[in-house]
Scaffold this active site. Structure first.
Site, PDB file in Angstrom:
ATOM      1  N   GLU A 114       0.851  -1.196   0.000  1.00 19.51           N
ATOM      2  CA  GLU A 114       0.000   0.000   0.000  1.00 19.51           C
ATOM      3  C   GLU A 114       0.879   1.235   0.000  1.00 19.51           C
ATOM      4  O   GLU A 114       2.028   1.175   0.417  1.00 19.51           O
ATOM      5  CB  GLU A 114      -0.860   0.040   1.279  1.00 19.51           C
ATOM      6  CG  GLU A 114      -1.766  -1.144   1.423  1.00 19.51           C
ATOM      7  CD  GLU A 114      -2.450  -1.180   2.779  1.00 19.51           C
ATOM      8  OE1 GLU A 114      -2.200  -0.280   3.613  1.00 19.51           O
ATOM      9  OE2 GLU A 114      -3.221  -2.127   3.002  1.00 19.51           O
ATOM     10  N   LYS A 116       2.216   4.611   1.557  1.00 16.53           N
ATOM     11  CA  LYS A 116       2.325   5.112   2.926  1.00 16.53           C
ATOM     12  C   LYS A 116       1.991   6.606   2.888  1.00 16.53           C
ATOM     13  O   LYS A 116       2.811   7.425   2.466  1.00 16.53           O
ATOM     14  CB  LYS A 116       3.723   4.881   3.482  1.00 16.53           C
ATOM     15  CG  LYS A 116       3.828   5.229   4.945  1.00 16.53           C
ATOM     16  CD  LYS A 116       5.137   4.764   5.526  1.00 16.53           C
ATOM     17  CE  LYS A 116       5.215   4.991   7.020  1.00 16.53           C
ATOM     18  NZ  LYS A 116       4.914   6.338   7.460  1.00 16.53           N
ATOM     19  N   ASP A 118       1.363  10.347   3.860  1.00 15.96           N
ATOM     20  CA  ASP A 118       2.076  11.228   4.776  1.00 15.96           C
ATOM     21  C   ASP A 118       1.078  12.221   5.365  1.00 15.96           C
ATOM     22  O   ASP A 118       0.874  13.309   4.842  1.00 15.96           O
ATOM     23  CB  ASP A 118       3.185  11.959   4.010  1.00 15.96           C
ATOM     24  CG  ASP A 118       4.225  12.506   4.950  1.00 15.96           C
ATOM     25  OD1 ASP A 118       4.133  12.231   6.160  1.00 15.96           O
ATOM     26  OD2 ASP A 118       5.129  13.218   4.484  1.00 15.96           O
ATOM     27  N   TYR A 225      -6.950   2.236   6.043  1.00 21.21           N
ATOM     28  CA  TYR A 225      -6.118   1.090   5.676  1.00 21.21           C
ATOM     29  C   TYR A 225      -6.092   0.000   6.743  1.00 21.21           C
ATOM     30  O   TYR A 225      -5.257  -0.873   6.721  1.00 21.21           O
ATOM     31  CB  TYR A 225      -4.694   1.534   5.338  1.00 21.21           C
ATOM     32  CG  TYR A 225      -4.096   2.522   6.328  1.00 21.21           C
ATOM     33  CD1 TYR A 225      -3.839   2.168   7.645  1.00 21.21           C
ATOM     34  CD2 TYR A 225      -3.782   3.822   5.931  1.00 21.21           C
ATOM     35  CE1 TYR A 225      -3.300   3.064   8.532  1.00 21.21           C
ATOM     36  CE2 TYR A 225      -3.240   4.730   6.812  1.00 21.21           C
ATOM     37  CZ  TYR A 225      -3.001   4.342   8.114  1.00 21.21           C
ATOM     38  OH  TYR A 225      -2.468   5.233   8.996  1.00 21.21           O
ATOM     39  N   LYS A 312      10.620   3.258   3.587  1.00 16.59           N
ATOM     40  CA  LYS A 312      10.548   4.708   3.396  1.00 16.59           C
ATOM     41  C   LYS A 312      11.422   5.119   2.223  1.00 16.59           C
ATOM     42  O   LYS A 312      12.569   4.690   2.123  1.00 16.59           O
ATOM     43  CB  LYS A 312      11.017   5.428   4.665  1.00 16.59           C
ATOM     44  CG  LYS A 312      10.206   5.062   5.896  1.00 16.59           C
ATOM     45  CD  LYS A 312       9.247   6.133   6.306  1.00 16.59           C
ATOM     46  CE  LYS A 312       9.937   7.252   7.020  1.00 16.59           C
ATOM     47  NZ  LYS A 312       9.037   8.164   7.701  1.00 16.59           N
ATOM     48  N   CYS A 406      16.182  46.335  10.864  1.00 11.95           N
ATOM     49  CA  CYS A 406      15.581  46.067   9.561  1.00 11.95           C
ATOM     50  C   CYS A 406      16.592  46.411   8.460  1.00 11.95           C
ATOM     51  O   CYS A 406      17.156  47.510   8.462  1.00 11.95           O
ATOM     52  CB  CYS A 406      14.312  46.906   9.384  1.00 11.95           C
ATOM     53  SG  CYS A 406      13.594  46.736   7.738  1.00 11.95           S
ATOM     54  N   CYS A 409      15.080  49.672   6.506  1.00  9.10           N
ATOM     55  CA  CYS A 409      14.849  51.005   7.070  1.00  9.10           C
ATOM     56  C   CYS A 409      15.639  51.245   8.360  1.00  9.10           C
ATOM     57  O   CYS A 409      15.586  52.334   8.915  1.00  9.10           O
ATOM     58  CB  CYS A 409      13.358  51.231   7.304  1.00  9.10           C
ATOM     59  SG  CYS A 409      12.690  50.185   8.601  1.00  9.10           S
ATOM     60  N   CYS A 424       9.685  44.050  11.760  1.00  6.59           N
ATOM     61  CA  CYS A 424      10.086  45.449  11.686  1.00  6.59           C
ATOM     62  C   CYS A 424       8.819  46.236  12.033  1.00  6.59           C
ATOM     63  O   CYS A 424       7.813  46.140  11.325  1.00  6.59           O
ATOM     64  CB  CYS A 424      10.560  45.798  10.279  1.00  6.59           C
ATOM     65  SG  CYS A 424      10.646  47.582  10.054  1.00  6.59           S
ATOM     66  N   CYS A 430       8.520  51.689   6.197  1.00  2.90           N
ATOM     67  CA  CYS A 430       9.516  50.709   5.740  1.00  2.90           C
ATOM     68  C   CYS A 430       9.197  50.307   4.292  1.00  2.90           C
ATOM     69  O   CYS A 430       8.105  49.798   4.016  1.00  2.90           O
ATOM     70  CB  CYS A 430       9.486  49.505   6.669  1.00  2.90           C
ATOM     71  SG  CYS A 430      10.588  48.191   6.167  1.00  2.90           S
TER      72      CYS A 430
HETATM   73  S1  IVH Z   1      -0.784   0.365   8.751  1.00  6.84           S
HETATM   74  C1  IVH Z   1      -0.293  -1.371  13.155  1.00  6.84           C
HETATM   75  N1  IVH Z   1      -0.886   1.420   6.363  1.00  6.84           N
HETATM   76  O1  IVH Z   1       2.364   5.205   8.923  1.00  6.84           O
HETATM   77  C2  IVH Z   1       0.101  -0.311  12.219  1.00  6.84           C
HETATM   78  N2  IVH Z   1      -0.031   2.764   8.132  1.00  6.84           N
HETATM   79  O2  IVH Z   1       4.390   4.118  11.459  1.00  6.84           O
HETATM   80  C3  IVH Z   1      -0.993   0.052  11.306  1.00  6.84           C
HETATM   81  N3  IVH Z   1       0.556   5.054   7.453  1.00  6.84           N
HETATM   82  O3  IVH Z   1       1.085   5.391  12.142  1.00  6.84           O
HETATM   83  C4  IVH Z   1      -0.552   1.058  10.315  1.00  6.84           C
HETATM   84  N4  IVH Z   1      -0.017   4.853   5.342  1.00  6.84           N
HETATM   85  O4  IVH Z   1      -0.070   6.720  10.372  1.00  6.84           O
HETATM   86  C5  IVH Z   1      -0.537   1.618   7.649  1.00  6.84           C
HETATM   87  N5  IVH Z   1      -1.110   2.232   4.202  1.00  6.84           N
HETATM   88  C6  IVH Z   1      -0.763   2.417   5.466  1.00  6.84           C
HETATM   89  C7  IVH Z   1      -0.249   3.656   5.931  1.00  6.84           C
HETATM   90  C8  IVH Z   1       0.120   3.779   7.284  1.00  6.84           C
HETATM   91  C9  IVH Z   1       0.452   5.665   6.253  1.00  6.84           C
HETATM   92  C10 IVH Z   1       1.098   5.692   8.660  1.00  6.84           C
HETATM   93  C11 IVH Z   1       0.288   5.454   9.900  1.00  6.84           C
HETATM   94  C12 IVH Z   1       1.210   4.814  10.892  1.00  6.84           C
HETATM   95  C13 IVH Z   1       2.556   5.097  10.295  1.00  6.84           C
HETATM   96  C14 IVH Z   1       3.489   3.915  10.490  1.00  6.84           C
END
Ligand code: IVH
Length: 679
Positions: A114, A116, A118, A225, A312, A406, A409, A424, A430
Site C-alpha cells: 500500500e 504510505k 504522509d 487502511y 521509506k 531592519c 529602514c 520590523c 519601511c
Molecule cells: S498500517 C499497526 N498502512 O504510517 C500499524 N499505516 O508508522 C498500522 N501510514 O502510524 C498502520 N499509510 O499513520 C498503515 N497504508 C498504510 C499507511 C500507514 C500511512 C502511517 C500510519 C502509521 C505510520 C506507520
C-alpha cells in the site's frame, strides 16, 4: 564503549529524541528529516540492547510516539495505536521477509503493498453504523477526541451502508491533498500568516483547530487502511479492506497483492518514480502480510506489528554551499531569512534558495555562511535545509548573528512573546512593507487593478508617486507618462516604459476599481489577519466602514468565524489616525466604503416569498448564488423549515430532518431548475 560512555550517549540521544518528538507531534514543526530521526532512535535502541541496565523508565524507546495536546479531551484507545518499523533499503526489507519466513516456517506468503500516506493517523469508531468517535494517535495509548473535526471531512461517512457490523473501528490517515494545501497557504499569505511547511503539518494543524467549521474548509481527505471488525471473519487483510469499501469508506485505491518479493520490489520502484505525479504526499510503501491467520501467528513486538513494515523512500537530497543570507521583509513586517546557495540540481530542478524560517532555526542548526548544507525535497513542495556539515568548516567561521535592525529602514526589530518571528515595527515607512501593501491592494481578489503589476508598482514607488494605497487615486496622465526603468536579470536587460496606451490602461483600471464592493475594499486595505472570507462576513455584518469603526471587540466577535485575534486587529487598525486618514481619502476618491443595497434589487418576482435552500449543489458556491438570487429578486431566505416557508429548494442529500419537517408541513420541495423557471 565503556558503560560510562554509553550512559552519556544514551542521555544525549534521549534528550535529542524527546526534543524532536515534541517538535513533530506537538508543534508540527519537525526540525530534522525522518531518516535522521530514525537513525538517532536506532542508535538508542541498539545501545539500550547492549546495556539494558541503562534503560530509563522515560526513555523515548518506551513510548510509541510523542505527547498529546491539552485542548481536546483525551480518550484511551481500545487497542493501542502502534506504528510500523521503518526500512530504507532492499537489504533491510530482505531481512523482514526472512524474519517472516523463519517465524512461519515457510515462505508461501502473499503481501499487500500500500502507499504510505504522509498525514495524520486517525482511528474512527462506528456503533450501529453511526460515527461515534474519532481519535488521533496521540501517544499511541490515548489520543485527542477530534470527532467534530473528523465529521467535517467529506470522504468520512457519518452513516454506513451495506452489511456493516454493529461495532466497527477503522484506522487510516487524514491527508491534505496538494490543491487544498496550495490554496490554504495562499490564503494564509494573503492575511499575513506564516504558511505551513508541508501538507502533513497543514493536515495536523487543521485537525487541531477548535472550530470545526474552519476544519470543513480545509479540504482534508481521509483514507482507511486498517479494520477491527469482530463480527465478520475475513481470510485476508485485502478482504477486510474491500469490505469497508462497501460500507462507504474511501479505501487505499492503489493497494496490490504481491505474490513474491520481486513483486514487492517492483511495486516500490514503480511508486518511487511515480509518486511525484500523485495529488498528495506519500513517504513510502507499507508492506503487510495478507493472510490474517499468518498475521496472528506473527503477532507484535512492544511497538510494532511483526506482520508489516514500512519502506521509506529516501527523500531526494543534495549537498551545496551556503553563500549568504537575505532577509526578506513582508507586507506585515515579518522578517524571513532566505539562504542563497550554490545552485544545485535537486529532484529535477535547480535550487539556489531555501527558506531558513526564523532566527531559532538558524541558531538551533548552527548554520554559518560557507558551510556545506544538505537540502531535501521529500514528497514535499518546498526544499529545505535539513543538515549542516559542521566538521569541515574553516577554523575562523563564526556563528551567524540574526540581524537586529531592519535591512531596509534600519528600525530595531521586535519579537512578540511566544512568536518565532522578528518584525520590523515601522509599518508606515519601511519600503518593502509599503510595497507589499500596495501589491496586496491591487491584487485580483482585492481591488483587481490588473494593469499594474509588481514591477510597475516599484517604478511608481521609486519615483515617489505612491506612498500609500490612496495615492493610486492621485495619479494622472502627466505624472505617469514617460516613466522608465531598465531591469537587468540573468544578464538580460528589459525596459519598462509608460507610453500613452499603458498610461491610459492604468488610469482606467484604477478608475474601474472604485466599483469594487466594500467587502473587496475591506480585504484590500490589508488589515492583518483579515482574509477574503472574513472581510466578506464583516462587511455584510456592519454594512459600512463607520459602523465598523464604532464596533466593540464583543460586537466584532459576533461575526461568524471572527475570533479575538482578528477582532483585535480590526480595532487596532481603525483606531490608528494615519490609517483612518487613508480610508477617508479613499472614500473621497469614490472608493466604496459601504455595502450597496437598494440598487442591487433586480426584480420583485419573489416578493413576499420565503425560501429554504438545503442539500448540496454542483459547486459549493452555487448554494450561495441561489441564496443571493432569492434576495436580488425580492424574496427572503431563511435557514430553518417552519410554516412561514413557501418553498424548499433542494439539492442532493438534503438533511433528513428538514425533509420530514417539510413533508409534515406540506411545503413544496422544488429543484434548482424549478426555481430558475420562477425567475
Ligand atoms: S498500517 C499497526 N498502512 O504510517 C500499524 N499505516 O508508522 C498500522 N501510514 O502510524 C498502520 N499509510 O499513520 C498503515 N497504508 C498504510 C499507511 C500507514 C500511512 C502511517 C500510519 C502509521 C505510520 C506507520
Amino acid at each position: 564503549m565503556t558503560i560510562e560512555q554509553a550512559r552519556q550517549r544514551i542521555e544525549e540521544l534521549s534528550k535529542a529524541i524527546h526534543h524532536h518528538n515534541y517538535q513533530y507531534y506537538i508543534l508540527d514543526n519537525p526540525d530534522i528529516s525522518d531518516y535522521d530521526f530514525d537513525m538517532l532512535l536506532n542508535e538508542l535502541i541498539a545501545l539500550e540492547k547492549e546495556f539494558p541496565s541503562l534503560i530509563q523508565p522515560d526513555s523515548p524507546t518506551q513510548k510509541v510516539g510523542g505527547g498529546v495536546t491539552k485542548q481536546f479531551v483525551q480518550v484511551k484507545h481500545s487497542r493501542p495505536m502502534l506504528s510500523l518499523s521503518n526500512t530504507y533499503s532492499e537489504g533491510e526489507l530482505e531481512e523482514f521477509f526472512t524474519r517472516v519466513k523463519n517465524l512461519l516456517g515457510h515462505d508461501n506468503v502473499d503481501y499487500v503493498c500500500e502507499l504510505k500516506y504522509d498525514g495524520v493517523a486517525i482511528s474512527i469508531k462506528y456503533a450501529d453504523g453511526i460515527l461515534t468517535q474519532a481519535l488521533t494517535r496521540g501517544d499511541g495509548v490515548q489520543g485527542d477526541d477530534v470527532t467534530a473535526n473528523i465529521k467535517t471531512i467529506k470522504s468520512v461517512p457519518l452513516r454506513l451502508h451495506g452489511n456493516y457490523p454493529p461495532e466497527l473501528e477503522v484506522r487510516g490517515e487524514v491527508i491534505m491533498p496538494h490543491d487544498s494545501f496550495l490554496k490554504l497557504n495562499q490564503e494564509r499569505e494573503d492575511i499575513g500568516e506564516t504558511p505551513f511547511a508541508n501538507p502533513r503539518n497543514a493536515a495536523s494543524g487543521s485537525l487541531k483547530l477548535q472550530q470545526s467549521s474552519l476544519v470543513a474548509k480545509r479540504g482534508l481527505d481521509c483514507i482507511l487502511y486498517f479494520v477491527y471488525d469482530d463480527y465478520h471473519s475475513f481470510f485476508s487483510h485485502y478482504d477486510s479492506i474491500k469490505s469497508i469499501g462497501e460500507y462507504g469508506f474511501k479505501i487505499e485505491p492503489y493497494f496490490k497483492i504481491c505474490h513474491d518479493k520481486q513483486d514487492v520490489f517492483n511495486f516500490i520502484n514503480y511508486w518511487d518514480k511515480e509518486r511525484k505525479n500523485l495529488p498528495f504526499d506519500i513517504d513510502g510503501i507499507v508492506i503487510k502480510v495478507n493472510n490474517l491467520s499468518y498475521q496472528q501467528q506473527l503477532g507484535f513486538t512492544a511497538k510494532n506489528p511483526r506482520w508489516a513494515i514500512a519502506y521509506k523512500f529516501q527523500a531526494e537530497r543534495a549537498c551545496t554551499t551556503l553563500l549568504s543570507i537575505d532577509y526578506q521583509v513582508g507586507r506585515t513586517g515579518v522578517v524571513t531569512p532566505v539562504a542563497n546557495m550554490e545552485p544545485v540540481l535537486l529532484a529535477g530542478t535547480v535550487v539556489k534558495r531555501a527558506t531558513m524560517h526564523n532566527a531559532d532555526f538558524i541558531r538551533d542548526m548552527d548554520i554559518r555562511t560557507g558551510d556545506k548544507v544538505y537540502i531535501e525535497k521529500g514528497g514535499e513542495i518546498i526544499p529545505k535545509i535539513v543538515a549542516v556539515d559542521t566538521e569541515h568548516r574553516s577554523a575562523d567561521s563564526q556563528p551567524l548573528q540574526f540581524i537586529s535592525r531592519c535591512p531596509h529602514c534600519g528600525t530595531l526589530l521586535v519579537r512578540n512573546e511566544g512568536e518565532a518571528a522578528y518584525y520590523c515595527p515601522n509599518n508606515r515607512y519601511c519600503p518593502p512593507q509599503i510595497k507589499g501593501k500596495l501589491i496586496h491592494f491591487i491584487g485580483r481578489k482585492a481591488m483587481n487593478i490588473e494593469d499594474l503589476g509588481e514591477e510597475k508598482i516599484e517604478l511608481l514607488f521609486d519615483n515617489g508617486l505612491v506612498r500609500n494605497i490612496a495615492d493610486f487615486y492621485r495619479l494622472d496622465y502627466d505624472k505617469l507618462i514617460g516613466l522608465t526603468k531598465i531591469y537587468t536579470q540573468n544578464d538580460q536587460t528589459r525596459t519598462i516604459a509608460f507610453r500613452e496606451k499603458t498610461v491610459e490602461n492604468i488610469l482606467s483600471a484604477i478608475d474601474k476599481s472604485k466599483q469594487q464592493t466594500f467587502e473587496k475594499v475591506l480585504f484590500a486595505i490589508g488589515i492583518r489577519y483579515v482574509g477574503e472570507t472574513s472581510a466578506k462576513k464583516i462587511a455584510k455584518h456592519f454594512g459600512n466602514i463607520d459602523n465598523l469603526k464604532q464596533a466593540s471587540l464583543e460586537q466584532l466577535m459576533e461575526v461568524e468565524d471572527v475570533g479575538e485575534k482578528v477582532a483585535q486587529s480590526v480595532i487596532q487598525y481603525l483606531a490608528d489616525d494615519h490609517n483612518w486618514q487613508i480610508i477617508q481619502d479613499l472614500r473621497a476618491f469614490g472608493v466604496q466604503m459601504s455595502c450597496r443595497q437598494t440598487q442591487e434589487i433586480l426584480s420583485e418576482k419573489l416578493q413576499g416569498l420565503t425560501f429554504v435552500v438545503s442539500g448540496s449543489f454542483d459547486t459549493p458556491d452555487r448554494r450561495k448564488e441561489i441564496e443571493e438570487m432569492i434576495e436580488l429578486h425580492g424574496g427572503k431566505k431563511v435557514d430553518s423549515v417552519s410554516k412561514k416557508v413557501n418553498y424548499i429548494i433542494a439539492g442532493a442529500n438534503m438533511g433528513p430532518s428538514k425533509l420530514s419537517k417539510a413533508r409534515d408541513l406540506g411545503i413544496p420541495i422544488i429543484t434548482e431548475q424549478d426555481f430558475l423557471k420562477m425567475l
